[in-house]
Motif scaffolding. Structure first.
Motif, mmCIF file in Angstrom:
data_model
loop_
_atom_site.group_PDB
_atom_site.id
_atom_site.type_symbol
_atom_site.label_atom_id
_atom_site.label_comp_id
_atom_site.label_asym_id
_atom_site.label_seq_id
_atom_site.Cartn_x
_atom_site.Cartn_y
_atom_site.Cartn_z
ATOM 1 N N CYS A 1 0.794 -1.270 0.074
ATOM 2 C CA CYS A 1 -0.021 0.130 -0.129
ATOM 3 C C CYS A 1 0.921 1.390 0.031
ATOM 4 O O CYS A 1 1.738 1.370 0.836
ATOM 5 C CB CYS A 1 -0.759 -0.019 1.271
ATOM 6 S SG CYS A 1 -2.032 1.348 1.454
ATOM 7 N N ASN A 2 0.739 1.967 -0.795
ATOM 8 C CA ASN A 2 1.340 3.642 -1.165
ATOM 9 C C ASN A 2 0.406 4.384 -0.947
ATOM 10 O O ASN A 2 -0.205 4.956 -2.048
ATOM 11 C CB ASN A 2 2.275 3.626 -2.275
ATOM 12 C CG ASN A 2 2.900 5.007 -2.442
ATOM 13 O OD1 ASN A 2 2.814 5.724 -1.375
ATOM 14 N ND2 ASN A 2 3.306 5.142 -3.540
ATOM 15 N N PRO A 3 -0.433 4.616 0.189
ATOM 16 C CA PRO A 3 -1.560 5.553 0.275
ATOM 17 C C PRO A 3 -0.970 6.936 0.053
ATOM 18 O O PRO A 3 0.216 7.320 0.116
ATOM 19 C CB PRO A 3 -2.043 5.357 1.656
ATOM 20 C CG PRO A 3 -0.731 5.274 2.428
ATOM 21 C CD PRO A 3 -0.012 4.352 1.338
ATOM 22 N N PRO A 4 -2.298 7.928 -0.184
ATOM 23 C CA PRO A 4 -1.707 9.397 -0.142
ATOM 24 C C PRO A 4 -1.255 9.738 1.590
ATOM 25 O O PRO A 4 -1.717 9.165 2.256
ATOM 26 C CB PRO A 4 -3.063 10.080 -0.259
ATOM 27 C CG PRO A 4 -4.143 9.062 -0.390
ATOM 28 C CD PRO A 4 -3.373 7.778 -0.268
ATOM 29 N N TYR A 5 -0.302 10.449 1.468
ATOM 30 C CA TYR A 5 0.251 10.806 2.874
ATOM 31 C C TYR A 5 0.963 12.399 2.850
ATOM 32 O O TYR A 5 1.517 12.566 3.993
ATOM 33 C CB TYR A 5 1.481 9.902 3.265
ATOM 34 C CG TYR A 5 2.458 9.564 2.457
ATOM 35 C CD1 TYR A 5 3.475 10.411 2.240
ATOM 36 C CD2 TYR A 5 2.625 8.538 1.798
ATOM 37 C CE1 TYR A 5 4.492 10.271 1.398
ATOM 38 C CE2 TYR A 5 3.631 8.174 0.910
ATOM 39 C CZ TYR A 5 4.799 8.990 0.998
ATOM 40 O OH TYR A 5 5.845 8.776 0.087
ATOM 41 N N ILE A 6 0.449 13.134 1.818
ATOM 42 C CA ILE A 6 1.141 14.615 2.046
ATOM 43 C C ILE A 6 0.195 15.510 2.841
ATOM 44 O O ILE A 6 -1.120 15.330 2.720
ATOM 45 C CB ILE A 6 1.245 14.962 0.655
ATOM 46 C CG1 ILE A 6 2.063 13.865 -0.115
ATOM 47 C CG2 ILE A 6 2.135 16.303 0.498
ATOM 48 C CD1 ILE A 6 3.460 14.308 -0.456
HETATM 49 N N1 GLN Z 1 6.119 9.864 -2.480
HETATM 50 C C1 GLN Z 1 5.223 10.979 -3.214
HETATM 51 C C2 GLN Z 1 5.838 12.427 -3.218
HETATM 52 O O1 GLN Z 1 6.568 12.776 -2.319
HETATM 53 C C3 GLN Z 1 3.998 11.005 -2.591
HETATM 54 C C4 GLN Z 1 3.221 9.723 -2.690
HETATM 55 C C5 GLN Z 1 2.142 9.604 -1.901
HETATM 56 O O2 GLN Z 1 1.650 10.608 -0.978
HETATM 57 N N2 GLN Z 1 1.911 8.350 -1.455
HETATM 58 O O3 GLN Z 1 5.473 13.120 -4.056
#
Ligand code: GLN
Length: 274
Positions: free
Chosen positions: A183-188
């Motif tokens: 899982c690579n969810p949104p995380y920003i």
């Molecule tokens: N790693 C991505 C970035 O820094 C963000 C991906 C995510 O939110 N899963 O742009």
């Protein structure tokens, strides 16, 4: 008139990509794409080519900070090449940390038989895992119809359509326990400073997760215990400063968590076991 000579055209294009960390590389990739050859071949035979008109249109789009992967339509990830287009996050090398973690977990075993990818996007993580373990099959889930179309197309192109089921869905759980959950969810954080290349071009739904970037982890945590089979593992991507916070969320529901770093030495993946 933009230059027809490849050396002059590359230099002129690179000068316009001041926002990019890799202006010259960007120009080379776009010219190779316009000529329908690899960058390696272009560099070895540079003097033999005339710059086609299609290169100028690509340069204009790149000058507007559109990601290179959307312009060339492809991005390498782990051992596979993925088709990418606006509507899916461009796969990042950082995310290969999740596959490395899975390889480490299953070392010395026959590997996972069933793989789940929550928020599959282009299909990158699921299809990389199916490439790694040719006897595995799996399910990719995404809420975005555009992403599912691209993920299905990638499964077809890679000859994995029979092993990869792409399903519409949100963070609701699937009712099956999987050997490997990716899982690579949104995380920003919504107001984080991001390069225009990311903020203006990549899908917000794949990037942003509330004021503290943790909204999706809060929703994922309660699903994970039932999604991970006995002996299995979940490899979940995190932002580099989120290790402690997300570990606490997962440990609070009884999961065991270790943190794995990416090639830059930054915390990138939670390795989660029941
Ligand atoms: N790693 C991505 C970035 O820094 C963000 C991906 C995510 O939110 N899963 O742009």
């Amino acid at each position: 008139m933009p230059p027809r000579n490849p050396r002059a055209a590359l230099a002129a294009a690179a000068q316009r990509f001041t926002f990019s960390a890799t202006p010259r590389l960007d120009a080379e990739l776009l010219l190779a794409h316009a000529l329908g050859i690899t960058r390696e071949r272009l560099l070895l035979t540079l003097g033999d080519w005339q710059v086609p008109d299609t290169f100028n249109a690509l340069v204009e789009r790149r000058a507007a900070q559109e990601p290179i992967a959307y312009l060339t339509g492809t991005r390498a990830f782990w051992t596979i090449d993925l088709h990418v287009a606006p509507g899916v996050l461009v796969p990042r090398a950082d995310s290969e940390t999740l596959i490395e973690a899975a390889v480490a977990h299953f070392e010395g075993t026959a590997g996972p038989r069933r793989v789940l990818d929550l928020g599959t996007g282009s299909g990158a993580l699921l299809l990389a895992a199916l490439a790694q373990w040719p006897h595995a099959s799996g399910v990719g889930i995404d809420a975005s119809p555009a992403a599912l179309g691209i993920a299905r197309d990638n499964a077809e192109r890679l000859g994995m359509a029979a092993r990869a089921e792409m399903m519409a869905g949100d963070w609701t759980g699937t009712g099956e326990a999987f050997d490997l959950v990716l899982c690579n969810p949104p995380y920003i954080e919504v107001d984080a400073a991001l390069p225009a290349e990311v903020r203006e071009w990549e899908p917000a739904s794949a990037l942003f997760a509330g004021a503290d970037g943790l909204d999706d982890y809060r929703r994922l945590a309660p699903l994970l215990p039932a999604q991970i089979a006995a002996g299995g593992v979940a490899c979940v991507e995190i932002g580099s400063t989120q290790g402690a916070a997300v570990t606490a969320l997962f440990e609070a529901i009884g999961l065991r968590v270790t943190v794995r770093r990416d090639l830059a030495g930054l915390d990138r993946c939670l390795v989660v076991t029941p």
